[in-house]
Design an enzyme around this catalytic site. Structure first.
Site, PDB file in Angstrom:
ATOM      1  N   LYS A  80       0.862  -1.070  -0.005  1.00 45.55           N
ATOM      2  CA  LYS A  80      -0.043   0.024  -0.268  1.00 45.55           C
ATOM      3  C   LYS A  80       0.963   1.441   0.141  1.00 45.55           C
ATOM      4  O   LYS A  80       0.634   2.158  -0.767  1.00 45.55           O
ATOM      5  CB  LYS A  80      -0.773  -0.089   1.265  1.00 45.55           C
ATOM      6  CG  LYS A  80      -2.017   1.211   1.164  1.00 45.55           C
ATOM      7  CD  LYS A  80      -2.625   1.153   2.362  1.00 45.55           C
ATOM      8  CE  LYS A  80      -3.710  -0.144   2.865  1.00 45.55           C
ATOM      9  NZ  LYS A  80      -5.210   0.283   2.139  1.00 45.55           N
ATOM     10  N   ARG A 129      -3.559   2.771   8.434  1.00 44.24           N
ATOM     11  CA  ARG A 129      -3.847   1.458   7.934  1.00 44.24           C
ATOM     12  C   ARG A 129      -2.485   0.418   7.867  1.00 44.24           C
ATOM     13  O   ARG A 129      -1.579   0.993   7.644  1.00 44.24           O
ATOM     14  CB  ARG A 129      -4.339   1.699   6.384  1.00 44.24           C
ATOM     15  CG  ARG A 129      -5.572   2.188   6.446  1.00 44.24           C
ATOM     16  CD  ARG A 129      -5.813   2.618   4.849  1.00 44.24           C
ATOM     17  NE  ARG A 129      -6.573   3.655   4.765  1.00 44.24           N
ATOM     18  CZ  ARG A 129      -7.950   3.423   4.424  1.00 44.24           C
ATOM     19  NH1 ARG A 129      -8.507   2.240   4.041  1.00 44.24           N
ATOM     20  NH2 ARG A 129      -8.745   4.667   4.263  1.00 44.24           N
ATOM     21  N   GLY A 163      -7.986  -7.651   4.453  1.00 46.26           N
ATOM     22  CA  GLY A 163      -8.606  -7.837   5.645  1.00 46.26           C
ATOM     23  C   GLY A 163      -8.144  -8.495   6.847  1.00 46.26           C
ATOM     24  O   GLY A 163      -8.929  -8.897   7.994  1.00 46.26           O
ATOM     25  N   MET A 212      -5.551  -7.869   8.645  1.00 50.11           N
ATOM     26  CA  MET A 212      -4.585  -6.822   9.861  1.00 50.11           C
ATOM     27  C   MET A 212      -5.580  -5.499   9.785  1.00 50.11           C
ATOM     28  O   MET A 212      -6.763  -5.497   9.235  1.00 50.11           O
ATOM     29  CB  MET A 212      -3.192  -6.284   9.244  1.00 50.11           C
ATOM     30  CG  MET A 212      -2.484  -7.700   9.385  1.00 50.11           C
ATOM     31  SD  MET A 212      -0.748  -7.332   8.641  1.00 50.11           S
ATOM     32  CE  MET A 212      -1.238  -6.772   7.228  1.00 50.11           C
ATOM     33  N   ARG A 218      -3.157  -1.290  -6.181  1.00 53.26           N
ATOM     34  CA  ARG A 218      -2.002  -2.562  -5.986  1.00 53.26           C
ATOM     35  C   ARG A 218      -2.383  -3.673  -7.084  1.00 53.26           C
ATOM     36  O   ARG A 218      -3.484  -3.597  -7.652  1.00 53.26           O
ATOM     37  CB  ARG A 218      -2.376  -3.265  -4.471  1.00 53.26           C
ATOM     38  CG  ARG A 218      -3.652  -4.109  -4.321  1.00 53.26           C
ATOM     39  CD  ARG A 218      -3.978  -4.321  -2.943  1.00 53.26           C
ATOM     40  NE  ARG A 218      -5.161  -4.961  -2.730  1.00 53.26           N
ATOM     41  CZ  ARG A 218      -5.746  -4.840  -1.622  1.00 53.26           C
ATOM     42  NH1 ARG A 218      -5.136  -4.962  -0.379  1.00 53.26           N
ATOM     43  NH2 ARG A 218      -6.961  -5.342  -1.534  1.00 53.26           N
ATOM     44  N   HIS A 229     -15.130  -9.460   1.382  1.00 54.07           N
ATOM     45  CA  HIS A 229     -14.440 -10.293   1.931  1.00 54.07           C
ATOM     46  C   HIS A 229     -14.482 -11.794   1.220  1.00 54.07           C
ATOM     47  O   HIS A 229     -13.659 -12.421   0.778  1.00 54.07           O
ATOM     48  CB  HIS A 229     -14.464 -10.652   3.606  1.00 54.07           C
ATOM     49  CG  HIS A 229     -13.650 -11.381   4.000  1.00 54.07           C
ATOM     50  ND1 HIS A 229     -13.923 -12.730   4.416  1.00 54.07           N
ATOM     51  CD2 HIS A 229     -12.333 -11.523   4.341  1.00 54.07           C
ATOM     52  CE1 HIS A 229     -12.946 -13.661   4.660  1.00 54.07           C
ATOM     53  NE2 HIS A 229     -11.829 -12.707   4.655  1.00 54.07           N
ATOM     54  N   SER A 269      15.593 -42.188 -13.915  1.00 51.59           N
ATOM     55  CA  SER A 269      14.374 -41.421 -13.582  1.00 51.59           C
ATOM     56  C   SER A 269      14.363 -41.379 -12.027  1.00 51.59           C
ATOM     57  O   SER A 269      14.328 -42.435 -11.464  1.00 51.59           O
ATOM     58  CB  SER A 269      13.029 -42.380 -14.193  1.00 51.59           C
ATOM     59  OG  SER A 269      11.997 -41.688 -13.763  1.00 51.59           O
ATOM     60  N   CYS A 285      10.155 -38.788 -11.925  1.00 45.49           N
ATOM     61  CA  CYS A 285       8.705 -39.365 -12.042  1.00 45.49           C
ATOM     62  C   CYS A 285       8.089 -39.488 -10.648  1.00 45.49           C
ATOM     63  O   CYS A 285       6.979 -39.869 -10.475  1.00 45.49           O
ATOM     64  CB  CYS A 285       8.873 -40.631 -12.761  1.00 45.49           C
ATOM     65  SG  CYS A 285       9.613 -41.988 -11.902  1.00 45.49           S
ATOM     66  N   TYR A 328      13.922 -33.922 -18.559  1.00 47.34           N
ATOM     67  CA  TYR A 328      12.300 -33.914 -18.542  1.00 47.34           C
ATOM     68  C   TYR A 328      11.923 -34.238 -16.919  1.00 47.34           C
ATOM     69  O   TYR A 328      12.465 -34.602 -16.220  1.00 47.34           O
ATOM     70  CB  TYR A 328      11.456 -34.874 -19.401  1.00 47.34           C
ATOM     71  CG  TYR A 328      11.910 -36.337 -18.961  1.00 47.34           C
ATOM     72  CD1 TYR A 328      10.809 -36.833 -18.183  1.00 47.34           C
ATOM     73  CD2 TYR A 328      12.875 -37.099 -19.452  1.00 47.34           C
ATOM     74  CE1 TYR A 328      11.114 -38.291 -17.401  1.00 47.34           C
ATOM     75  CE2 TYR A 328      13.175 -38.340 -19.020  1.00 47.34           C
ATOM     76  CZ  TYR A 328      12.179 -39.040 -18.057  1.00 47.34           C
ATOM     77  OH  TYR A 328      12.258 -40.111 -17.613  1.00 47.34           O
TER      78      TYR A 328
END
Ligand code: PEP
Ligand code: MG
Length: 965
Positions: free
Chosen positions: A34, A104, A113, A115, A347, A469, A824, A891, A911
């Site tokens: 903020k 704030r 919401g 804090m 934001r 909220h 693998s 894997c 991979y």
């Protein structure tokens, strides 16, 4: 060293905070999100009320010092108040033109919401009188005062919120007021008097001194960083490594000064779908908390054009400026005070994954960001939500015709859901634990409900808008949500929802669409997402914008990533789904799952029942040597069990062969890694008496034979027992049957025009000799098949390799690579054995381990880089040293986890392989890893053409520089 600076001023077109760091990311760490946004907007000349930001560092130091302010902070706050007084011409806590401020929170990562916030600070009996005189609006001034007293009492002094609600309600009842706004001045004066009593009741004093108010409020915000809901939010959202929250102290502007004032929140694009349209809502004559708390249902932003055209026009201009400045979707808060617009926040907007994909793709196509930025921006871990179900269109239409619409609300978070209604978050958690699918229905949600929301299929609220909220949090979680369904009469004590003559009780089913905001009575089938429908040919690609954008994003990712992406699939159906998801091969086909299908378990059980006896008798036969009589006696004993043994294998062979044919046909020329049998044999036998009897009946044998076999196979630690290659060494005939099935299947599909690429994988190798024995056996079978068919050479390549899943295997990878053509990494077992955590039992304590920070993440979900990851690294290095072209993959479950994929990229695997639905996650995560760590990756099997074109062997230096090996 320069003294710590804890406070940064913004106002008058300048913002001190702009110089704290070279970029926005750095600024956020110091000023919070903020504070950074306020500094940015001020510097850009946008209308921002003046104020100052106290850094996150100050919060951390204060919390560390046991709630004491670090040295110098008090002086800095005082100096900044003086600056604010000077700039605004107002005085703090006294005088005819009082300075009122908001206090704030604002951490580096937004935690909506979670804090604390205090508004209208600076009001006391004296400034109240001034405010009345100044505004000529006594009602407004009293309303501001009572709001401040309530927030200060609740947030700072810990007086029960309920006490204030109760006091307010009693005045409303006395005066016959329905809404807060129905109270006149006399009513509000009474409320202030009642609030003073609430303070007295709680034994707390309301400070008249504004400086004391400010100090206490700053402390409360600092401490709210560590309140339980903020901690839970950080855990749920994996927010780590932050110091604390910054605190923003800012000149109050009022949206509740009458019909020409108002307040709102908006997104520069639709946060639910990502559509490029200004999206938001506002309330006239209201303060910001009224919009966010969802107490009154706000108006859509477009209607502001009629109410205050000038402010709307200015807001639309600011929307454009902010998007081109941040090149990202913004979430803004604004207030209009007597027709003048003020920006209170900007934001990066929280968005659903649907919105993230659409906004990123459209911004890239509009040239606002690059394709790389678009790829980097979409949270890969959430991508699988795109495949979440939606309501079945036909059933939804029928429900509508049958009059089953319960209510319509706002489409706050997309997705279709069906479940049992619950009204409380703790009930949601308890029922979900029992395996029930629940829909959490609330009048409105608050931060206390976050746990329940996390386990619910969906959330419905009666009050609140798109930025309430419920809406914000559900979107963040990817949980479908319908917000502000105002027709719902929710009675928490009776546990009912009533809409006219319809009543839904706790435990009854409702269904909802978070795309349209409709809630239905009863159950509606949920069906596959649009992407799945397109993949399956039910929907045309041009009919689904979602599919088109998803495909674009993944296409861009594929061009960036260095890692190949394969899938773990055991049956053709899964292989087919994975192919549609973009899998470039099968990295793990677990053959044991095939043994459970249909009747084949009977054959395999027959094999198991005699396997030991056959093995023992064969060994005795070998030991008998030239002793003919002995040999004859053994032969006699062997005849029946061996016939049964051979017959079982003969029955299994064609079944396995057809399994593999199916998979080869789906995968075409892409590699298919087939693992020979891995789990302990007892897993194939029934452990319970009733099941053992059923098996005995099916096979026509005495149940005692089964019981004896189960008892003889009992192992104290089966995960470390007779499994993996140990099985193949103990019972080579099983491995031989499987290898034969693989080769014969590949030959069969070759004859059909396919070009199969089988890779035979030996599991659980810890010593090179194990692999050698299994490799010799494999090669022998291949020779046999060739001889039987009169082939000199197989018409397809076959690779033989191993899993690295035993720590000894990793450490001796240089030796193992002499025999293995590929590794693998089986990181499920490697984690089990590397960390010493049982895969099956560690759930009991791993939660605690993560909470206490012993491990950062559950190591079975996210690869433990410091330990297991090091084993992988060692094996990669040693394996490549012996065999530079060895193919390396993973894997274990980690192959579909973004942070683990990043690690795989960093250590240079070829991979990753993961379950079909995580293939797109891995594709995106691999691209993001490549963008983040541009050097040091191998050329992947995904791009053989490019690799050949770059001729790395002849230009090693250049290739290395480019990150190719
Ligand atoms: C592993 O151990 O990581 C693996 C893939 O094998 P499984 O999970 O079948 O033991
Ligand atoms: Mg394993």
């Amino acid at each position: 060293m320069a003294k710590n600076k804890y406070v940064y001023f913004f106002g008058g077109g300048k913002a001190e905070g702009m110089v704290v760091a070279k970029d926005e990311k750095g600024r956020k760490q110091i000023l919070g999100g903020k504070g950074s946004g306020l500094a940015d907007m001020t510097a850009a000349g946008l209308p921002v009320p003046e104020g100052f930001t106290i850094t996150c560092q100050a919060c951390a130091e204060c919390n560390e010092l046991g709630r004491k302010w670090p040295k110098g902070l008090a002086e800095e706050v005082e100096a900044n108040i003086a600056k604010l007084e000077q700039l605004t011409g107002k005085t703090f806590g006294r005088g005819g033109n009082p300075l009122l401020v908001s206090v704030r929170s604002g951490a580096a990562v937004s935690m909506p919401g979670m804090m604390d916030t205090v508004l209208n600070l600076g009001l006391n009996d004296e400034t109240l009188a001034s405010l009345i005189a100044l505004t000529g609006n006594e009602r407004f001034a009293y309303d501001a005062y009572r709001r401040f007293m309530q927030m200060f009492g609740d947030v700072v002094l810990g007086i029960e919120h309920h006490d204030f609600e109760h006091a307010l309600q009693s005045v409303k009842d006395r005066r016959g007021a329905k809404l807060d706004t129905d109270l006149d001045v006399t009513g509000l004066r009474e409320v202030v008097a009642e609030y003073k009593k609430a303070y007295e009741h709680a034994g707390k004093a309301f400070p008249q001194d504004a400086r004391k108010q400010l100090e206490a409020s700053i402390n409360a915000v600092f401490q709210s960083w560590n309140n339980p809901r903020a901690i839970k939010y950080r855990q749920l959202n994996d927010i780590r490594g932050l110091l604390g929250t910054a605190v923003n102290v800012q000149l109050m502007v009022f949206g509740n000064m009458g019909g020409d004032s108002g307040t709102g929140v908006a997104f520069t694009r639709d946060p639910s779908t990502g559509k490029n349209e200004f999206y938001g809502e506002y309330l006239m004559n209201a303060q910001g908390e009224d919009v966010v708390a969802g107490i009154r249902t706000p108006q859509p932003i477009a209607t502001l054009a009629n109410v205050d055209p000038a402010a709307y026009k200015q807001l639309v201009e600011i929307r454009g400026k902010l998007e081109s400045h941040y090149r990202d979707m913004q979430d803004i808060e604004f207030t209009i005070e007597k027709g003048k617009l003020f920006m209170l926040q900007t934001r990066s907007g929280k968005r659903t994954i649907f919105a993230a994909v659409r906004a990123a793709v459209e911004m890239a196509e509009a040239g606002l960001i690059t394709r790389d930025q678009a790829v980097a921006r979409v949270p890969s871990g959430q991508l699988s939500q795109l495949f979440a179900p939606v309501l079945d269109r036909k059933e939804e239409g029928a429900a509508e015709k049958q009059g089953r619409i319960l209510a319509k609300g706002l489409p706050a978070s997309p997705g279709g859901a069906c479940g049992q209604v619950v009204f409380h978050a703790d009930v949601a958690e308890a029922w979900a634990k029992e395996g029930k699918k629940v829909i959490l229905v609330r009048i409105e949600t608050s931060p206390e409900d976050v746990g329940g929301m996390a386990v619910a299929q969906a959330v419905v609220t009666a009050r609140g808008g798109m930025t309430s909220h419920a809406a914000v949090v559900a979107r963040g979680m990817g949980t479908p949500c319908v917000a502000g369904a105002g027709d719902l009469r929710i009675d928490y004590s009776a546990k009912t929802i009533t809409v006219q003559d319809k009543i839904v009780r706790e435990g009854e089913h409702v269904s909802l669409s978070g795309f349209t905001g409709t809630v239905y009575v009863g159950q509606i089938k949920v069906q596959p997402s649009e992407i799945i429908q397109v993949q399956d040919g039910v929907l045309k690609p041009e009919e689904s914008l979602l599919f088109q954008q998803y495909s674009k994003l993944l296409g861009w990712s594929d061009r960036i990533r260095k890692l190949g992406v394969r899938t773990n699939a055991d049956i053709p159906r899964d292989a087919d789904r994975a192919s549609k998801m973009g899998a470039e091969g099968i990295g793990l086909c677990r053959t044991e799952h095939m043994f459970f299908e249909g009747n084949r378990i009977v054959s395999f059980r027959r094999f198991i029942l005699v396997a030991d006896e056959v093995k023992r008798l064969r060994e005795e036969l070998a030991a008998a040597g030239d002793d003919q009589a002995k040999a004859a006696a053994i032969h006699q004993k062997l005849a029946v069990p061996e016939a049964q043994y051979n017959q079982a294998l003969a029955e299994l062979l064609p079944l396995q062969r057809s399994d593999f044919e199916g998979i080869f046909r789906v995968m075409g020329s892409r590699p298919v890694t087939i693992r020979l049998l891995d789990p302990p044999l007892h897993e194939f036998l029934p452990q319970e008496d009733a099941n053992q009897r059923e098996m005995a009946a099916t096979m026509g044998i005495d149940v005692q034979i089964i019981k004896n076999t189960v008892a003889s196979m009992h192992e104290f630690n089966p995960m470390l027992g007779l499994r993996g290659c140990r099985l193949g060494i103990a019972y080579p005939d099983v491995s031989a049957m499987q290898v034969r099935a693989i080769i014969e299947a590949a030959l069969k599909v070759c004859g059909e025009g396919f070009k199969p690429h089988p890779e035979i994988m030996i599991p659980l190798v810890g010593a090179v000799k194990e692999l050698q024995l299994q490799r010799e056996l494999t090669e022998k079978v291949i020779q046999q098949v060739k001889a039987e068919r009169g082939l000199k050479k197989l018409p397809f390549p076959v690779k033989i390799g191993t899993m690295i899943e035993v720590p000894r295997g990793a450490i001796t990878a240089d030796e193992i690579a002499t025999v293995a053509e590929f590794f693998s990494f089986g990181t499920n077992d490697l984690t089990q054995m590397g960390c010493g955590f049982s895969r099956d039992d560690a759930g009991k304590f791993l939660g605690d381990y993560v909470r206490q920070g012993i491990y950062d993440y559950d190591p079975f979900q996210t690869l433990d880089r410091g330990g297991v990851g090091q084993l992988v690294k060692i094996a990669v290095e040693k394996g490549r040293k012996t065999r530079p072209d060895i193919k390396l993959g993973i894997c274990g479950e980690h192959g579909g986890d973004p942070m683990s994929v990043e690690f795989c990229h960093m250590v240079g695997l070829n991979y990753v392989s993961c379950s079909p639905y995580r293939v797109p996650v891995a594709r995106l995560a691999a691209a993001q890893a490549a963008l983040k760590h541009p050097y040091g990756q191998p050329a992947t099997e995904a791009k053989p053409a490019k690799r050949a074109a770059k001729k790395p062997a002849r230009k090693p230096a250049k290739a290395r520089k480019k990150g190719k090996r």
